[in-house]
Structures are given as structure tokens and as C-alpha cells.
Design an enzyme around this catalytic site. Structure first.
Site, mmCIF file in Angstrom:
data_model
loop_
_atom_site.group_PDB
_atom_site.id
_atom_site.type_symbol
_atom_site.label_atom_id
_atom_site.label_comp_id
_atom_site.label_asym_id
_atom_site.label_seq_id
_atom_site.Cartn_x
_atom_site.Cartn_y
_atom_site.Cartn_z
ATOM 1 N N GLU A 51 0.837 -1.206 0.000
ATOM 2 C CA GLU A 51 0.000 0.000 0.000
ATOM 3 C C GLU A 51 0.871 1.255 0.000
ATOM 4 O OE1 GLU A 51 -2.249 -1.625 3.377
ATOM 5 O OE2 GLU A 51 -4.058 -1.074 2.272
ATOM 6 N N GLU A 71 -3.818 -9.465 3.267
ATOM 7 C CA GLU A 71 -4.609 -9.193 4.478
ATOM 8 C C GLU A 71 -5.785 -10.143 4.635
ATOM 9 O OE1 GLU A 71 -3.279 -6.940 2.546
ATOM 10 O OE2 GLU A 71 -2.645 -5.160 3.656
HETATM 11 C C1 LIG Z 1 -3.872 -0.441 8.492
HETATM 12 C C2 LIG Z 1 -3.736 -1.758 7.732
HETATM 13 C C3 LIG Z 1 -2.380 -1.947 7.133
HETATM 14 C C4 LIG Z 1 -2.201 -3.192 6.319
HETATM 15 O O1 LIG Z 1 -3.220 -3.273 5.333
HETATM 16 C C5 LIG Z 1 -2.220 -4.406 7.196
HETATM 17 C C6 LIG Z 1 -1.054 -5.314 6.924
HETATM 18 O O2 LIG Z 1 -0.056 -4.980 6.379
HETATM 19 S S1 LIG Z 1 -1.252 -6.899 7.511
HETATM 20 C C7 LIG Z 1 0.275 -7.725 7.119
HETATM 21 C C8 LIG Z 1 0.283 -8.206 5.725
HETATM 22 N N1 LIG Z 1 1.522 -8.931 5.491
HETATM 23 C C9 LIG Z 1 1.565 -10.280 5.460
HETATM 24 O O3 LIG Z 1 0.578 -10.955 5.618
HETATM 25 C C10 LIG Z 1 2.917 -10.877 5.231
HETATM 26 C C11 LIG Z 1 3.119 -12.073 6.124
HETATM 27 N N2 LIG Z 1 4.445 -12.641 5.981
HETATM 28 C C12 LIG Z 1 4.763 -13.502 4.984
HETATM 29 O O4 LIG Z 1 3.996 -13.786 4.079
HETATM 30 C C13 LIG Z 1 6.098 -14.178 5.058
HETATM 31 O O5 LIG Z 1 6.528 -14.126 6.400
HETATM 32 C C14 LIG Z 1 7.175 -13.503 4.175
HETATM 33 C C15 LIG Z 1 6.854 -13.761 2.706
HETATM 34 C C16 LIG Z 1 7.272 -12.023 4.435
HETATM 35 C C17 LIG Z 1 8.561 -14.138 4.505
HETATM 36 O O6 LIG Z 1 8.471 -15.535 4.385
HETATM 37 P P1 LIG Z 1 9.673 -16.467 4.854
HETATM 38 O O7 LIG Z 1 10.941 -15.936 4.302
HETATM 39 O O8 LIG Z 1 9.283 -17.869 4.533
HETATM 40 O O9 LIG Z 1 9.791 -16.271 6.445
HETATM 41 P P2 LIG Z 1 8.701 -16.599 7.560
HETATM 42 O O10 LIG Z 1 7.336 -16.590 7.015
HETATM 43 O O11 LIG Z 1 9.140 -17.778 8.340
HETATM 44 O O12 LIG Z 1 8.826 -15.278 8.476
HETATM 45 C C18 LIG Z 1 10.030 -14.987 9.207
HETATM 46 C C19 LIG Z 1 9.648 -14.396 10.550
HETATM 47 O O13 LIG Z 1 8.994 -13.138 10.340
HETATM 48 C C20 LIG Z 1 7.723 -13.133 10.974
HETATM 49 N N3 LIG Z 1 6.828 -12.284 10.172
HETATM 50 C C21 LIG Z 1 6.723 -12.244 8.827
HETATM 51 N N4 LIG Z 1 5.839 -11.309 8.454
HETATM 52 C C22 LIG Z 1 5.376 -10.746 9.595
HETATM 53 C C23 LIG Z 1 4.451 -9.699 9.860
HETATM 54 N N5 LIG Z 1 3.831 -9.023 8.882
HETATM 55 N N6 LIG Z 1 4.209 -9.381 11.140
HETATM 56 C C24 LIG Z 1 4.827 -10.029 12.136
HETATM 57 N N7 LIG Z 1 5.735 -11.014 11.950
HETATM 58 C C25 LIG Z 1 5.998 -11.369 10.689
HETATM 59 C C26 LIG Z 1 7.305 -14.585 11.020
HETATM 60 O O14 LIG Z 1 6.344 -14.811 12.025
HETATM 61 C C27 LIG Z 1 8.631 -15.254 11.315
HETATM 62 O O15 LIG Z 1 8.896 -15.123 12.710
HETATM 63 P P3 LIG Z 1 9.716 -16.233 13.516
HETATM 64 O O16 LIG Z 1 9.691 -15.748 14.923
HETATM 65 O O17 LIG Z 1 11.070 -16.277 12.866
HETATM 66 O O18 LIG Z 1 8.936 -17.515 13.307
#
Ligand SMILES: CCC[C@H](O)CC(=O)SCCNC(=O)CCNC(=O)[C@H](O)C(C)(C)COP(=O)([O-])OP(=O)([O-])OC[C@H]1O[C@@H](n2cnc3c(N)ncnc32)[C@H](O)[C@@H]1OP(=O)([O-])[O-]
Length: 667
Positions: A51, A71
Site C-alpha cells: 500500500e 490481508e
Molecule cells: C492499516 C492496515 C495496514 C495493512 O493493510 C495491514 C497489513 O499490512 S497486515 C500484514 C500483511 N503482510 C503479510 O501478511 C505478510 C506475512 N508474511 C509472509 O507472508 C512471510 O513471512 C514472508 C513472505 C514475508 C517471509 O516468508 P519467509 O521468508 O518464509 O519467512 P517466515 O514466514 O518464516 O517469516 C520470518 C519471521 O517473520 C515473521 N513475520 C513475517 N511477516 C510478519 C508480519 N507481517 N508481522 C509479524 N511477523 C511477521 C514470522 O512470524 C517469522 O517469525 P519467527 O519468529 O522467525 O517464526
């Protein structure tokens, strides 16, 4: 703007009040600025990160970057203008697809869709600076996405209706995709200033919902589940897995074939073994077909050169790892493991794909019990994401680390579990299936029970799932465990076995040769053997009526609420026992197993999270109620851990571990 990589908002913060300045005015100000702002994206731009990129006047993306608005998968919507800007930039159909699925897209697809201005193989930041310098003299008004008019298809209502139907079919009862559709409608029908308010109102309805809490819990549970730990202190981050270059699969039935495909498509050489020439040839043709179809779908070439098919175990002497996938028969499996001990080099890991037999008993017949581990795949193994890694008491940490890492390499969600009959998933399935058949005795029909579970969100109700899996498997297990057949004491009352209530209806169904989809008849009828279109069968209705009248059971009306409570609370109750016994290390592990292996709806979080969401006091009270009504069903008796958690004030799922005093962890 040097953005590089952003995964969006910190999802952990959603559990409490949001901190920091409101995002929307900040983003609006960037977009309204007079200086050109160029987003340089490397890594990921997801959610709020994407965004932010959308308010920049230009977007330069590294070719390996991934973008998306995920989201919806967290039970919310892109509420920093994403639902208003993306449709203005790429049109309603494409924006709807991305926002309602949460799909991540490649840089190339983003370019094709018109989301980004340039894709580069060089440093995106350096290129963005050059881009900004060139853009200084150019007018910005057409680059402010919120000022654009949404390209609107003439049949907007029909399109939105079609997507709504599709979403309702795919994700029954899930709120977030429907709210996303409403927000995108606002982008098509309102000016930005009003649309952004609508986006915020819709977000408010989702933000504190149970579904959002469950989906966000699933995100973290999935990541926690891979972090196994043993009482010895060995764990995921201090145990080195072995590198696996070659593997062998014994048995080319449905499971074996799926496992071969899962291994070969990640570049591991596989030797597949069968006991008879005909079975080997059939298995070979099927594996080749599966690999070719899979490769075509992924746009790569099929790795057929990695495969070898043989009738001789002697060919396995040099492989790094063997996975046994023969018939579910302990004596046969023991023979295979004894043979493997003789044939394979001493360092070869020996794994079993048993779905519930004693892994340690198999380890005991080998010359290397520390190198034996269970790898319980789910059918079809090349499709299903779950892998239970069953740690025997003698499995070494290196063996467990290797099985877990191999699972990850195959794209599985691997969960380490302890060794007991049925492990986690199938052990919990028993009380769940039992409740479903008891409800049949009492007056329900298979279709009523399935509908209640499918309305709850299960991919398939329990009877449709059983028809798909095949009813003969459970029948054989019941025969082997003495529940039916000559070993049953003739003085035993017909609806009781081993001192508890027993429902013989599944046996009666099998006695008629109705084994499910594969025979064209099971709990339902199908057009033909192998058919998938389940129709209620009057013969089953007759069978139930005759059964009830034979045993003098007065059928009663059973509510959907009772179906859900008895099936799901019995399921969770067994989960509490599994935690007490140390067979699963955490409630998250159990939930991940049910989400990825048994079709539990993500927006319910899994059986243990669901129990906590309903309220542990309520679950306890309902189990006590049902146990009182059915005292001959021990699975309905509330587990000591459930009672203890309620007595401790029903802490949240993440804190249960502190209350589990495991005397003898199996993990
Ligand atoms: C006002 C509204 C604003 C907006 O519209 C709302 C949002 O943005 S909503 C958000 C929308 N965004 C999403 O939905 C993105 C969600 N994330 C993903 O899809 C994948 O994590 C990503 C592709 C980024 C990396 O994949 P990969 O390389 O296989 O690595 P991995 O997956 O194993 O992650 C490594 C570590 O990072 C952690 N962590 C990651 N992201 C977040 C986060 N946002 N938060 C917190 N933590 C997060 C994850 O838990 C892990 O922790 P740990 O302690 O090591 O277990």
C-alpha cells in the site's frame, strides 16, 4: 523512497490497540507531495508495504521481488487505501482477484498488470534514484493513483455477484473476502474520499472478529510448528540435519506414488520398489504420468531421469534414506525393516509411513533404532501439505532434524509428534468419528451431519471424507484389534465392546461391499466406482431405520449445534489428552495438523484454538453434560488438563504450555 522489503504491518500488534500515527493520512500526504516519490522494491512488498508502494508516483521492482495484499488471509482487508487504489490502477476484475485471494505475485506479473513501472535485474534503489531525477520535470497528477477514475466494467453488478458466489463456495462462512468485495465496490462507485471511509468501516467490522484472531493465530502457529524440541535439549536450531541426495520408497500404492513424486520434484533421486512385476509396472506408469502433469502445470521439465524402478531390495544398499509405504500390517512392516537392516549401509535412515502403528516396535527389529523415524504423509501425498514426523523414544536428534528438513524441502508443513497409536491426527480422529456414528444411531443422517460440519467450514463432512479415504481401511483395523470377528465374546452386548459404547453401523456398511467412492457406494451413492458426486442413498436410510428398530432406539431430532459440539469438543478433548501425554508439544502443533491434514477451517483456527475461542468453561460444561447423557463414552469425559486450565482461569492458548506438567514427554 528506498523501500527494499516490507512484509507490511506487524501482525503481532493486532492483538492490542494499534500504535503509531494513523497510516492513511500519512500515505495520502506522500501521494499529494510535489516531489516525485519512487518506490524501489526488493524482496517483498506485502500488505501495508504494498500500500505504501501504491502511494508512490513510480514503482521500480527487482525481478525476484514478490508483491501482494495478503490481508484477507489474516481475516482483515488492506485498510491503508489498498482496496481503493489497486482497482483504480489495474481495474476491478484484476484487483478483486488479488485482494480476495491474497495471492502473492511476481515482479513480472506486476508489470503485466500495470502495477509497476519497471522490473530490473540490477539494484532497484540505484535505478529508482535515476528514475526520480528524470521524473523531476514531469507533471505528477496522473501518477497519483487515488485521483484516477476506476476503470469500471459495464456489468459491474454481475461481476461482483459472480465473485461473491465464487468466494462463498470456496470459503464457506468466511467474512473477510466478502468485506473485500464491498470495499472494491466502493472504489468503483464512490470518490476516493468516501471510498476510504467505507474501507475503514469495513475494516472495523473485521479487525476484532473471532475469524481474524483465528487466522492470525494460524499464521504464527504454522511457523511455530516447525520448531521441535526434545527433553534432551536437542531442538530445531541446534540439531544439524543430514543432506539427502537419494531415497528409496517401498510400495507403490497411492501413498508410495505420491511420496515418489514429492521427492523427485525437489531433485532427489528415487528408487521405487515393488514386490511384483505387474504392480511395479502399474506404479511406474502412474508415477511418470503424475510427474509429467505436475511438471507441465509448473512449467518445468519432468525429472524422470531421477527415477529408478526395481523389484529388488538389494538395489537400496547405497541410498541415504528409505521410506517404507507398504500395507498397514505390522508383521509385514517388521519383515521389511529387518530386510532393510541387512541390505542398507549402516548410515541409511529408515522411515515408515505408517499412519498409526508403533514406530518404536519397528525400530526394535533393526540394527539402528536411532536412525528410525516415522514420516506420516497424508493422501494424496504429492498434494497434501502435512507431514507428521513421528519421533520414537530412540530416534536421534539428527534423524528427527533430517526428517523435518526433508519435509520442508518437499514443501510440507512438518510437525514433530510422539509415538502412540494413531500419533496426533488419527488418534484424535477416533473420538470424532465415533461421535458421528453415535449421532447416526440416535437419529441423524450422514448428510445432516456432513452439512453441519461443512457449514462450520470443514472442507468435507466426516462421512464424505470417509467415503473418499475408503471405508475398508478402518474395517480392517477394527477386525485386527478384535472389535469385530471371531475374537468378540458372543456374550458381549451388540453395541458395546471392551467395556464401552460401540457402533457397528460402519461394519454393516462394509459387509455390504460399500467401501466408499472406489466402489461407487459407501455412506453415499456415486454415479460409478471412482465417482465423486455424493448423493444420499435410500439404502443407507433403510439400514439406519432397520438398525434403530432392531435395537429399540427411538430416533430424535438432533440439532446442528449438538452435532458440532459433540464432534468438535470430543476432538479437542482428545487433543488435551495428547498434550497431557506429551505426544504433541504445543496446542499449535495439534491445530496445524488439523488445518493441513484434516480440512479444519482456518477461520476456526484448529480444534484447540476453537475450544479456547468458544471458552474453555463452556467446552467443559458441554462435555460434562454429554458425558452424563452417555456415560459409556469415555471420550466425552473432560480431560484433566481441560479441567486444570479452567481452574486456572482459562489462559489463552499460547500460555497452556506453562500448565502442562508432562511427566514423560514423548517429544
Ligand atoms: C492499516 C492496515 C495496514 C495493512 O493493510 C495491514 C497489513 O499490512 S497486515 C500484514 C500483511 N503482510 C503479510 O501478511 C505478510 C506475512 N508474511 C509472509 O507472508 C512471510 O513471512 C514472508 C513472505 C514475508 C517471509 O516468508 P519467509 O521468508 O518464509 O519467512 P517466515 O514466514 O518464516 O517469516 C520470518 C519471521 O517473520 C515473521 N513475520 C513475517 N511477516 C510478519 C508480519 N507481517 N508481522 C509479524 N511477523 C511477521 C514470522 O512470524 C517469522 O517469525 P519467527 O519468529 O522467525 O517464526
Amino acid at each position: 523512497m528506498r523501500m527494499c522489503s516490507s512484509a507490511g504491518a506487524d501482525i503481532r500488534e493486532f492483538a492490542g490497540p494499534l500504535r503509531g500515527p494513523p497510516l492513511v493520512p500519512l500515505l495520502d500526504a506522500i501521494e499529494a507531495g510535489e516531489k516525485p516519490v519512487v518506490a524501489a522494491i526488493e524482496g517483498v512488498a506485502l500488505g501495508g508495504g504494498f500500500e505504501l508502494a501504491l502511494v508512490c508516483h513510480y514503482r521500480i521492482v527487482h525481478f525476484k521481488a514478490r508483491l501482494g495484499l495478503p490481508e484477507v488471509t489474516l481475516g482483515i482487508l488492506p485498510a491503508a487505501g489498498g482496496t481503493q487504489r489497486l482497482p483504480r490502477l489495474i481495474g476491478i476484475p484484476a484487483a478483486l482477484e488479488l485482494i480476495t485471494t491474497g495471492r502473492h505475485i511476481s515482479a513480472q506479473e506486476a508489470l503485466k498488470l500495470g502495477i509497476v513501472d519497471q522490473v530490473t535485474e540490477q539494484n532497484a534503489c540505484e535505478l529508482a534514484v535515476e528514475f526520480a531525477l528524470r521524473a523531476v520535470a514531469k507533471p505528477l497528477s496522473s501518477r497519483r493513483v487515488s485521483m484516477l477514475t476506476t476503470p469500471c466494467p459495464p456489468d459491474l453488478d454481475a461481476l461482483l455477484e459472480a465473485v461473491t458466489m465464487q468466494v462463498k463456495r470456496k470459503a464457506r462462512g468466511v467474512m473477510a473476502p466478502l468485506a473485500c468485495i464491498q470495499a472494491v465496490r466502493a472504489a468503483a462507485t464512490m470518490p476516493y474520499s468516501k471510498g476510504i471511509k467505507r474501507e475503514s468501516e469495513l475494516m472495523a467490522t473485521l479487525f476484532n472478529s473471532g475469524q481474524a484472531r483465528a487466522l492470525q493465530y494460524c499464521f504464527f502457529a504454522q511457523r511455530t510448528a516447525g520448531k521441535w524440541t526434545l527433553p534432551s535439549g536437542a531442538q530445531w536450531n541446534n540439531s544439524k540435519p543430514r543432506e539427502i541426495r537419494s531415497a528409496a520408497i517401498i510400495g507403490l500404492g497411492t501413498m508410495g506414488r505420491g511420496i515418489v513424486v514429492s521427492l523427485a520434484r525437489v531433485g532427489i533421486s528415487v528408487i521405487a520398489v515393488e514386490s511384483e512385476k505387474k504392480l511395479l509396472e502399474t506404479g511406474k506408469q502412474m508415477v511418470i504420468g503424475m510427474l509429467e502433469r505436475d511438471a507441465k502445470r509448473r512449467g518445468v521439465s519432468a525429472s524422470l531421469n531421477l527415477l529408478k524402478f526395481t523389484l529388488s531390495l538389494q538395489d537400496l544398499k547405497d541410498v541415504d534414506l528409505v521410506i517404507e509405504a507398504v500395507f498397514e500390517d505390522m508383521a509385514l512392516k517388521k519383515r521389511v525393516f529387518q530386510e532393510l537392516s541387512k541390505v542398507c549401509r549402516p548410515a541409511t535412515l529408515l522411515c515408515t509411513n505408517t499412519s498409526g502403528l508403533d514406530v518404536d516396535a519397528l525400530a526394535g527389529v533393526t540394527d539402528r533404532p536411532h536412525l528410525v523415524v516415522g514420516m506420516h504423509f497424508f493422501s494424496p501425498a504429492h498434494v497434501m501439505k502435512l507431514l507428521e514426523v513421528v519421533c520414537g523414544p530412540r530416534s536421534s536428534s539428527e534423524t528427527i532434524a533430517t526428517a523435518m528438513s526433508l519435509g520442508k524441502r518437499m514443501g510440507k508443513v512438518s510437525v514433530a509428534v510422539g509415538n502412540c497409536p494413531g500419533f496426533v491426527g488419527n488418534r484424535m480422529l477416533k473420538p470424532y468419528l465415533d461421535q458421528a456414528t453415535f449421532l447416526l444411531e440416535e437419529g441423524a443422517t450422514p448428510e445432516q451431519i456432513d452439512k453441519a460440519l461443512e457449514d462450520f467450514g470443514f472442507a468435507m463432512g466426516v462421512f464424505r471424507m470417509s467415503d473418499l479415504a475408503g471405508l475398508d481401511v478402518g474395517w480392517r483395523v477394527r477386525k485386527e484389534s478384535g472389535l469385530i470377528g471371531p475374537d468378540v465374546d458372543p456374550k458381549n452386548p451388540p453395541r458395546r465392546r471392551q467395556g464401552r459404547r460401540y457402533c457397528p453401523i460402519p461394519d454393516m456398511v462394509c459387509e455390504q461391499g460399500r467401501f466408499g467412492q472406489k466402489t461407487g457406494r459407501g455412506w453415499y451413492m456415486y454415479d460409478k466406482p471412482g465417482g465423486t458426486n455424493a448423493k444420499p442413498d435410500p439404502l443407507i436410510q433403510n439400514l439406519l431405520e432397520m438398525y434403530r428398530s432392531r435395537y429399540g432406539i427411538q430416533p430424535r431430532n438432533i440439532s446442528d449445534q449438538e452435532i458440532i459440539e459433540r464432534c468438535l469438543f470430543a476432538l479437542a478433548n482428545e487433543g488435551f489428552r495428547i498434550l497431557e501425554d506429551g505426544i504433541a508439544a504445543r496446542p499449535e502443533d495439534i491445530d496445524v495438523i488439523y488445518l493441513f491434514g484434516y480440512g479444519f477451517p482456518r477461520h476456526g483456527g484448529g480444534p484447540m484454538f476453537y475450544a479456547s475461542m468458544v471458552g474453555l468453561e463452556r467446552v467443559l460444561e458441554r462435555l460434562e453434560h454429554y458425558h452424563q447423557a452417555h456415560p459409556d463414552v469415555p471420550h466425552l469425559e473432560p480431560s484433566p488438563l481441560l479441567k486444570k486450565l479452567v481452574a486456572c482461569g482459562s489462559p489463552p492458548v499460547q500460555k497452556w504450555r506453562e500448565h502442562i506438567k508432562t511427566m514423560h514427554s514423548h517429544l
